[in-house]
Enzyme design. Structure first.
Site, PDB file in Angstrom:
ATOM      1  N   GLY A   1       0.768  -1.249   0.000  1.00 29.29           N
ATOM      2  CA  GLY A   1       0.000   0.000   0.000  1.00 29.29           C
ATOM      3  C   GLY A   1       0.795   1.293   0.000  1.00 29.29           C
ATOM      4  O   GLY A   1       0.209   2.374   0.057  1.00 29.29           O
TER       5      GLY A   1
ATOM      6  N   GLY B   1       2.567   2.583  -2.420  1.00 27.36           N
ATOM      7  CA  GLY B   1       2.577   3.250  -3.725  1.00 27.36           C
ATOM      8  C   GLY B   1       3.507   2.587  -4.734  1.00 27.36           C
ATOM      9  O   GLY B   1       3.948   3.238  -5.692  1.00 27.36           O
TER      10      GLY B   1
ATOM     11  N   ASP C   1       2.553  -9.239  -8.560  1.00 24.71           N
ATOM     12  CA  ASP C   1       1.801  -9.258  -7.301  1.00 24.71           C
ATOM     13  C   ASP C   1       0.490  -9.996  -7.566  1.00 24.71           C
ATOM     14  O   ASP C   1      -0.255  -9.621  -8.463  1.00 24.71           O
ATOM     15  CB  ASP C   1       1.525  -7.801  -6.890  1.00 24.71           C
ATOM     16  CG  ASP C   1       0.816  -7.708  -5.547  1.00 24.71           C
ATOM     17  OD1 ASP C   1       0.332  -8.741  -5.053  1.00 24.71           O
ATOM     18  OD2 ASP C   1       0.755  -6.592  -5.004  1.00 24.71           O
TER      19      ASP C   1
END
Ligand SMILES: Nc1ncnc2c1ncn2[C@@H]1O[C@H](COP(=O)(O)OP(=O)(O)OP(=O)(O)O)[C@@H](O)[C@H]1O
Length: 409
Positions: A95, A97, A122
């Protein structure tokens, strides 16, 4: 009366980002009295070397530091120069970025003339969301917008693993027992338990999915068809996966290597038995697949450690938790000889002449985290890239271009 944060009133619809010149209309978080212009913030947020000063960062010092352009620290110049293929892996805590930074780098490469491929390994892909285009499907999809060709690839790691695993499931059997039986080694299956091959095939160790995904990309890139790409940007899974991925090739190498050696040793004995009992030749599929997997894992390992062609960029945010995790990540990457030069600190509150109470607190907190980076033995040697928190979601190529022009200088 307590002051209150407001977002900039301009909030462009998802697909309506105008080309670069009007991107300054994208806002940055601001307080009521703060009328900073985005362009000046974009200029003032820049890359500065952490080793430059050891003084604690006060608010005024931060404003002064970030107000200095990135003279002399031309990170992007180095990244963009040359036409040999280069790989950039962006990783960090969940999370922070990573996808936004990876996608913005890919757009910037493409706009600087490099045919570029951006890959997500991912399992929770967000490239499609970031580009605001449908990039799903597990194949190369062209991204619309940049000047030079930009393609995206969202690898489905589970699907990639399933392809590999299916080789051991033929004849209705399951997992390692079947694989071992197929090679005439069934009676040794239990003794080989400690090699953890069963686990590898049936409940794969964390990191295997991503390793297979990356090896798939390598496969793609080895073909003539994809030789055009000169920049490959990986949006990797969060830190834990990356660390496990790094140790995985050695684990696989050892496990598969042992199995294959053993197989060779008794191959002559089993073939003698088979010829006596008239059995079929053992299936080579599974062994071959394992061998190929092993070779590819070795390539993944080499790729991660190749200082000429590869760079791992750590992305973090200015919080104690994220900085601590980044420090551990860098220590592990160093131990594994993975080249790391830069650290992006994302979502920093932009400079402000007047803060509301909330922003003042937040800024103090961020200062502490930035201080922590300065004093951290793992992180202080890296070139720090500061990226501001912007008050709209970064989605679509124009927005990514805007972010990329702030981050990558
Ligand atoms: N500098 C920034 N300013 C404002 N919002 C940002 C900034 N950077 C990222 N974001 C937002 O934060 C959210 C998470 O970003 P992103 O998906 O890039 O993170 P990630 O590290 O890839 O997440 P994950 O670990 O879940 O894959 C997104 O909504 C993104 O638009």
């Amino acid at each position: 009366m307590a002051s209150r944060c407001v977002a900039s009133t301009f909030s462009p619809p998802v697909h309506s980002f105008a080309p670069r010149t009007s991107m300054a209309t994208v806002g940055l978080l601001s307080c009521p009295l703060n009328t900073l212009k985005t362009q000046s913030i974009a200029r003032s947020f820049s890359i500065l070397s952490l080793s430059a000063s050891r003084k604690p960062l006060t608010k005024s010092l931060l404003v002064r530091s970030v107000a200095t352009p990135a003279e002399g620290v031309a990170v992007f110049d180095d990244m963009v120069s040359g036409t040999d293929r280069k790989y950039y892996m962006l990783g960090g805590k969940g999370g922070v970025g990573k996808t936004s930074c990876a996608a913005s780098l890919a757009v910037k490469f493409a706009n600087n003339g490099h045919p570029t491929l951006v890959v997500s390994t991912d399992p929770a892909h967000s490239l499609s969301d970031s580009f605001a285009q449908d990039l799903t499907g597990g194949t190369l999809v062209p991204v619309e917008g940049p000047d030079a060709p930009l393609f995206a690839l969202e690898i489905n790691p589970e699907k990639a693993r399933e392809e590999f695993r299916s080789a051991t499931k033929k004849n209705g059997g399951t997992g390692v027992k079947d694989f071992m039986d197929g090679m005439g080694l069934g009676m040794l299956a239990e003794q080989l338990g400690e090699l953890k091959l069963g686990e590898l095939l049936d409940t794969p160790p964390p990191g295997l999915d991503e390793a297979i995904a990356i090896s798939k990309v390598i496969q793609f890139l080895e073909s003539q068809e994809y030789s055009m790409f000169t920049r490959i940007v990986f949006d990797t899974a969060p830190t834990g996966h990356t660390l496990r991925l790094l140790s995985l090739p050695d684990f696989l190498d050892a496990s598969i290597g042992k199995i294959l050696k053993l197989r060779q040793k008794i191959a002559s004995a089993t073939s003698a038995i088979k010829s006596v009992f008239g059995q079929e030749e053992a299936r080579p599929d599974a062994a071959d697949k394992l061998e190929r997997l092993r070779e590819r894992m070795i390539k993944v390992r080499e790729l991660f450690r190749d200082t000429d062609s590869t760079e791992f960029v750590i992305v973090t945010i200015p919080t104690v938790m994220a900085v601590s995790e980044s420090s551990r990540l860098h220590a592990s990457l160093k131990k594994e000889n993975v080249p790391v030069k830069s650290l992006i600190v994302n979502q920093i509150l932009p400079p402000s002449v007047s803060d509301c109470k909330f922003c003042a607190m937040k800024r103090k907190d961020q200062m502490r985290a930035l201080d922590m980076i300065r004093g951290d033995p793992e992180l202080s040697s890296l070139t720090l890239i500061q990226a501001p928190l912007v008050d709209v979601e970064i989605r679509g190529v124009p927005a990514l271009r805007f972010l990329g022009d702030i981050i990558w200088k």
